[in-house]
Scaffold this active site. Structure first.
Site, PDB file in Angstrom:
ATOM      1  N   MET A 122       0.854  -1.187   0.000  1.00 39.62           N
ATOM      2  CA  MET A 122       0.000   0.000   0.000  1.00 39.62           C
ATOM      3  C   MET A 122       0.890   1.237   0.000  1.00 39.62           C
ATOM      4  SD  MET A 122      -3.126  -1.026   2.615  1.00 39.62           S
ATOM      5  CE  MET A 122      -2.058  -1.858   3.821  1.00 39.62           C
ATOM      6  N   ALA A 123       0.688   2.094  -1.002  1.00 43.92           N
ATOM      7  CA  ALA A 123       1.516   3.279  -1.158  1.00 43.92           C
ATOM      8  C   ALA A 123       1.427   4.178   0.071  1.00 43.92           C
ATOM      9  CB  ALA A 123       1.089   4.059  -2.397  1.00 43.92           C
ATOM     10  N   GLN A 153       7.817  -5.027  -3.972  1.00 46.96           N
ATOM     11  CA  GLN A 153       6.913  -4.994  -5.118  1.00 46.96           C
ATOM     12  C   GLN A 153       7.403  -3.987  -6.149  1.00 46.96           C
ATOM     13  OE1 GLN A 153       2.859  -3.182  -5.469  1.00 46.96           O
ATOM     14  NE2 GLN A 153       2.184  -5.306  -5.699  1.00 46.96           N
ATOM     15  N   CYS A 213      -2.805  -1.954  -9.491  1.00 46.84           N
ATOM     16  CA  CYS A 213      -3.054  -0.575  -9.069  1.00 46.84           C
ATOM     17  C   CYS A 213      -4.081   0.093  -9.984  1.00 46.84           C
ATOM     18  CB  CYS A 213      -1.754   0.224  -9.075  1.00 46.84           C
ATOM     19  SG  CYS A 213      -1.964   1.925  -8.497  1.00 46.84           S
ATOM     20  N   ASN A 269      -7.738 -11.675  -2.335  1.00 49.30           N
ATOM     21  CA  ASN A 269      -7.632 -10.326  -1.772  1.00 49.30           C
ATOM     22  C   ASN A 269      -8.949  -9.591  -1.999  1.00 49.30           C
ATOM     23  OD1 ASN A 269      -6.032  -7.275  -2.806  1.00 49.30           O
ATOM     24  ND2 ASN A 269      -6.439  -7.885  -0.715  1.00 49.30           N
ATOM     25  N   GLY A 270      -9.373  -8.825  -0.991  1.00 48.11           N
ATOM     26  CA  GLY A 270     -10.576  -8.018  -1.116  1.00 48.11           C
ATOM     27  C   GLY A 270     -11.590  -8.289  -0.034  1.00 48.11           C
ATOM     28  N   ASP A 271     -11.905  -7.254   0.754  1.00 47.78           N
ATOM     29  CA  ASP A 271     -12.930  -7.313   1.796  1.00 47.78           C
ATOM     30  C   ASP A 271     -12.594  -8.277   2.935  1.00 47.78           C
ATOM     31  OD1 ASP A 271     -14.254  -5.494   0.256  1.00 47.78           O
ATOM     32  OD2 ASP A 271     -15.813  -6.856  -0.444  1.00 47.78           O
ATOM     33  N   GLY A 292      -5.060  -5.914   2.927  1.00 39.72           N
ATOM     34  CA  GLY A 292      -4.650  -4.530   2.729  1.00 39.72           C
ATOM     35  C   GLY A 292      -5.307  -3.605   3.719  1.00 39.72           C
ATOM     36  N   ARG A 293      -6.408  -2.964   3.303  1.00 38.67           N
ATOM     37  CA  ARG A 293      -7.024  -1.919   4.125  1.00 38.67           C
ATOM     38  C   ARG A 293      -7.503  -2.431   5.486  1.00 38.67           C
ATOM     39  NH1 ARG A 293     -11.749   0.083   0.880  1.00 38.67           N
ATOM     40  NH2 ARG A 293     -11.750  -2.084   0.154  1.00 38.67           N
TER      41      ARG A 293
END
Length: 422
Positions: free
Chosen positions: A48-49, A116, A147, A251-253, A275-276
């Site tokens: 994550m940037a 990455q 991205c 990946n996701g949720d 991630g988030r």
């Protein structure tokens, strides 16, 4: 950190990827094998940037170790999860810009060292990978094809790139070839495609598998979705059914350990990429390590414990940047994530968002009610901005063909010339 044990079922196991280590008694999944690396807990920190720098990775790694210790009654040795750097632009790395060199730094005890890379042409990707490999700067390379940010997709990069099948294959093949020089595994992270009418994930996954990647991660959204809507876990399941020789990661949720277990149950994936969900909550890696080891222990920190974690994060940032003021500017964006759901008024939140020294941070944190308990549901769920669906910014006439145009071929040739000339 306070822990508790909620009731939960044990999800059905997915089909392990070939060569996966044996599953320990009670564990939900076997350790994750990425080339020569065995990752004890099948969890990957998503790049994550501006987030997954060395300081944040250190914090997450410490909590991941704690989760494995809780699950096994002893401190784990080796890698508990895989913690990937934020995205590094290949061109900047080849040019050795000071910031890119800072971003590829790792702690002495960080293993595997994971970086990455982002690139839009094979020559620059190869040059960057060769630098990392020959100078012994990494143990694992991940390639960014996911991205959705306009400044990336507008150049044909990130989630836009797999649309050009040959270009995708050439970049992946070049980096895999360089990694093979020193047995450095290469993985790819991608999205479903540009939008629902321009999906790329199945043919890109097969191409990556054929080019020799060690694993494939799929975020179950298109570029046009950004982070809005709901991640399509059915796409992860279909990719897992399609790719047979290497691990497929979902990946996701994933906002909780229970979400991760449910993803494995519903998709059969070999591991998860988070991630988030860990923003302002690095102890999620404690939960994940325990959950995949088959134990119900979960972390429920008090506000005081959260404040201590925030303060530690700021100290690690100060070490990373080498200057306290920049560390404090960086920690500001994490404040709302750490305090989500807790009874901290707008005045203290606003003051924390303007903090400019560690001493000022200490003063403000001392005013919080340290005994305030974990707020439960109010602190759970989505973190970070979801945004809304949008039209993806792309190079001119990008969608007319899945093959490279002569114009784009010329751009790549110019990039190759500049790299070889350097």
């Amino acid at each position: 950190m306070t822990t508790h044990a909620p009731a939960q079922g044990t999800p059905a196991l997915g089909t392990p990827a070939p060569g996966a280590p044996a599953t320990a008694p009670g564990a939900v999944l076997p350790p994750l094998r990425i080339g020569r690396h065995v990752i004890e807990s099948p969890v990957v920190l998503a790049p994550m940037a501006g987030i997954t720098n060395r300081a944040f990775r250190r914090l997450c790694r410490e909590y991941g170790n704690e989760g494995t210790a809780l699950a096994t009654s002893n401190r784990a040795s080796g890698a508990t999860s895989l913690y990937v750097s934020e995205m590094i632009t290949s061109r900047a790395l080849v040019e050795r810009t000071p910031e890119s060199m800072r971003l590829i730094e790792h702690d002495p005890d960080e293993h595997p060292r994971s970086i990455q890379l982002y690139s839009v042409d094979p020559a620059t990707a190869r040059a960057a990978a060769r630098m990392l490999v020959t100078e012994d700067r990494t143990d694992h390379i991940d390639l960014n094809f996911g991205c959705p940010v306009p400044k990336v997709t507008r150049k044909g990069g990130g989630s836009a790139l797999p649309w050009k099948k040959d270009l995708f294959r050439r970049i992946v093949g070049a980096v895999v070839e360089e990694g093979a020089r020193r047995d450095i595994p290469v993985t790819v992270k991608m999205r479903k495609g540009i939008d629902d009418t321009h999906l790329t994930y199945l043919d890109a996954g097969l191409a990556a598998e054929q080019e020799g990647v060690a694993a494939i991660a799929l975020h179950g959204r298109t570029a046009s979705q950004a982070y809005s809507g709901q991640a399509d876990w059915d796409a992860i399941r279909l990719l897992k059914q399609t790719i047979t020789s290497v691990p497929v990661l979902g990946n996701g949720d994933i906002w909780s350990a229970e979400d991760a277990l449910r993803m494995v149950e519903e998709t059969g994936c070999d591991g998860v990429v988070v991630g988030r969900g860990c923003l302002g909550r690095p102890w999620l890696f404690t939960d994940l390590a325990a959950a995949f080891a088959g134990t119900p222990t979960r972390v429920t920190p008090s506000l005081g414990e959260v404040a201590d974690t925030l303060r530690t994060h700021a100290a690690y940032l100060s070490d990373f940047y080498g200057e306290e003021e920049r560390a404090c500017r960086d920690i500001r964006k994490h404040i709302a994530w750490y305090l989500k759901g807790f009874p901290a008024g707008s005045t203290i939140r606003n003051s924390l968002a303007l903090v400019d020294s560690l001493a000022a941070l200490d003063t403000l944190l001392s005013t919080l009610d340290r005994d305030a308990p974990w707020p439960g549901e109010a602190a759970e769920g989505q973190r970070g901005r979801a945004g809304s669906s949008r039209t993806v910014a792309l190079p001119d006439r990008w969608l007319e063909s899945r093959e490279l145009s002569e114009e784009h071929e010329r751009t790549i040739a110019e990039a190759e010339l500049s790299v070889s000339g350097g």
